[in-house]
Design a protein around this motif. Structure first.
Motif, PDB file in Angstrom:
ATOM      1  N   GLY A   1      21.995 -25.389 -17.276  1.00  0.00           N
ATOM      2  CA  GLY A   1      22.385 -25.198 -15.881  1.00  0.00           C
ATOM      3  C   GLY A   1      21.203 -24.952 -14.979  1.00  0.00           C
ATOM      4  O   GLY A   1      21.094 -25.523 -13.882  1.00  0.00           O
TER       5      GLY A   1
ATOM      6  N   PRO B   1      26.668 -26.118 -15.318  1.00  0.00           N
ATOM      7  CA  PRO B   1      27.057 -25.946 -13.917  1.00  0.00           C
ATOM      8  C   PRO B   1      26.173 -26.780 -13.000  1.00  0.00           C
ATOM      9  O   PRO B   1      25.012 -27.049 -13.311  1.00  0.00           O
ATOM     10  N   THR B   2      26.724 -27.179 -11.876  1.00  0.00           N
ATOM     11  CA  THR B   2      25.987 -28.028 -10.936  1.00  0.00           C
ATOM     12  C   THR B   2      25.804 -27.380  -9.576  1.00  0.00           C
ATOM     13  O   THR B   2      25.241 -27.991  -8.677  1.00  0.00           O
TER      14      THR B   2
ATOM     15  N   ALA C   1      28.580 -21.860  -9.454  1.00  0.00           N
ATOM     16  CA  ALA C   1      29.036 -22.104 -10.825  1.00  0.00           C
ATOM     17  C   ALA C   1      28.071 -21.492 -11.839  1.00  0.00           C
ATOM     18  O   ALA C   1      28.490 -20.965 -12.871  1.00  0.00           O
ATOM     19  N   LEU C   2      26.773 -21.532 -11.528  1.00  0.00           N
ATOM     20  CA  LEU C   2      25.791 -20.917 -12.422  1.00  0.00           C
ATOM     21  C   LEU C   2      25.966 -19.403 -12.446  1.00  0.00           C
ATOM     22  O   LEU C   2      25.867 -18.772 -13.509  1.00  0.00           O
TER      23      LEU C   2
ATOM     24  N   LEU D   1      28.867 -18.665 -14.630  1.00  0.00           N
ATOM     25  CA  LEU D   1      28.518 -18.848 -16.036  1.00  0.00           C
ATOM     26  C   LEU D   1      27.689 -17.678 -16.555  1.00  0.00           C
ATOM     27  O   LEU D   1      27.888 -17.216 -17.683  1.00  0.00           O
TER      28      LEU D   1
END
Length: 317
Positions: free
Chosen positions: A63, A107-108, A112-113, A116
Motif C-alpha cells: 500500500g 489500498p489505493t 484506505a491505507l 488498513l
C-alpha cells in the motif's frame, strides 16, 4: 515471570523503588531494540505467528509503495513498516525472505491505507496469546505503532476500550502487576504537577482526562492484586521530577515524558504476564503511546522499546 529484555525500573523520571534491574540483552539484526538475539540454528517456535505478521506487513508495504509516487511524505512511515517486517522475520538458517506480492488488495487512497493500518494493528493483538513473551511484547509494540500510523494518516484516534482480564492464579508472581501499579502512582503524581502548571484551557482539560485514565488504571491494578491475595503497593509520599516544571511548556514536556515512559512499563508488562492478561497490558501501551503523541513526544518505530538503558531511580529523601 519471563523477564523483559530491558526491565523498566519504572523510569518515569520520577524516583521510586521497584524491582531489581536486569541486564540489557543483545539484539540481533532482525529484532527490535532490546530484544534477545535469536539463534538461527534453532527451530523458531514462533514461526507461524511471525509468518502471519510478516504477511500482514507485506500488504501494508504494498500500500505504501502504491501511494508513494503521489505522496512522498509517506516515506518515513513506510521506513518504519519495513523495520517492523525485519523485526518480525522468522528465524531460519536461510537468508530472510523478501517481500512478495500479498494476497490481499493493496489500498489505493490515504484513507484506505489508514484503515488498513488500524485493522492490521488490531489483528496483531489476536496472536498475543500464541506468541512467546518477547514476541508478544514486539507484537504489542508494532500494533501500537500501527495505530499511531493510522492517526498520522488521518484515521481518528481509537477510543480506549476496557479489556477484560483474569485474576492471576495462586502462586503466580505479583511483581509485574505491582510494578504497573507503582508506575500509575507515579504518573498520577506527575499529572498533578502538570495540571497545576497549565492554563485553564483545553490542555488542562486534556491533563484532567489523562489523570482520570491513570486513576482508572491504578484502581484496576489494585483490584486485580487484591483478588489475587496480594497487598497492592502504596503510593510513595513524594516523587522527584526529572526536570523543573515551572510553566506550560515544561508541564507539557513532563506529560509527554510520563506517557513515553509508561509505554515501556506496559510493553514490559506484556512480556511479563500470563497470556490471558496480555491484551490488558497491550491496551495500556497503546493508550499511553497515543497520549504521548498528543503531548508532542517524538514518535519511534517501536513504542515501549527504549533506545538506551535508563538509570535506576531512588526514593526521595
Amino acid at each position: 515471570m519471563q523477564p523483559p529484555s530491558r526491565r523498566t525500573i519504572l523510569t518515569l523520571g520520577l524516583l521510586l523503588t521497584t524491582g531489581t534491574p536486569l541486564a540489557a540483552c543483545t539484539s540481533g539484526p532482525g529484532d527490535a531494540p532490546g530484544t534477545p538475539a535469536r539463534d538461527p540454528r534453532r527451530p523458531d517456535p514462533d514461526e507461524p505467528v511471525r509468518l502471519r505478521a510478516v504477511a500482514a506487513t507485506d500488504l501494508l508495504l504494498a500500500g505504501y509503495d502504491a501511494l508513494l509516487p503521489q505522496a512522498p511524505q509517506l516515506q518515513a512511515l513506510r521506513t518504519e513498516v519495513a523495520q517492523h517486517r525485519a523485526a518480525l522475520q522468522p528465524t531460519t538458517t536461510t537468508p530472510p525472505t523478501t517481500p512478495t506480492a500479498p494476497a490481499g488488495t493493496a489500498p489505493t487512497t490515504l484513507a484506505a491505507l489508514a484503515t488498513l493500518e488500524r485493522r492490521t494493528a488490531q489483528s496483531r493483538l489476536a496472536d498475543l496469546g500464541a506468541a512467546s513473551p518477547q514476541l508478544a511484547r514486539l507484537l504489542a509494540s508494532v500494533s501500537t505503532a500501527g495505530v499511531l500510523h493510522a492517526v498520522a494518516l488521518g484515521d481518528p484516534a481509537p477510543s480506549a476500550a476496557p479489556s477484560t482480564t483474569s485474576t492471576p492464579a495462586p502462586g503466580e508472581p505479583a511483581a509485574p502487576f505491582q510494578d504497573a501499579l507503582s508506575a500509575e502512582h507515579a504518573a498520577i503524581y506527575g499529572y498533578g504537577v502538570v495540571g497545576a502548571r497549565l492554563p485553564d484551557d483545553q490542555k488542562r482539560t486534556d491533563a484532567r482526562t489523562a489523570l482520570a485514565a491513570h486513576q482508572s488504571h491504578r484502581d484496576a491494578w489494585q483490584r486485580l492484586l487484591t483478588a489475587a491475595g496480594a497487598t497492592p503497593a502504596a503510593a510513595a509520599p513524594g516523587y522527584q521530577l526529572p526536570f523543573p516544571v515551572t510553566d506550560a511548556p515544561t508541564a507539557t514536556r513532563l506529560a509527554a515524558h510520563l506517557e513515553t515512559s509508561l509505554t515501556t512499563v506496559y510493553a514490559d508488562l506484556v512480556a511479563a504476564v500470563p497470556a490471558p492478561q496480555r491484551p490488558l497490558a497491550a491496551d495500556a501501551l497503546r493508550e499511553s503511546a497515543l497520549r504521548a503523541h498528543h503531548w508532542g513526544a517524538t514518535p519511534t518505530p517501536f513504542p515501549g522499546f527504549p533506545n538506551t538503558p535508563t538509570p535506576p531511580p531512588t526514593p526521595t529523601p
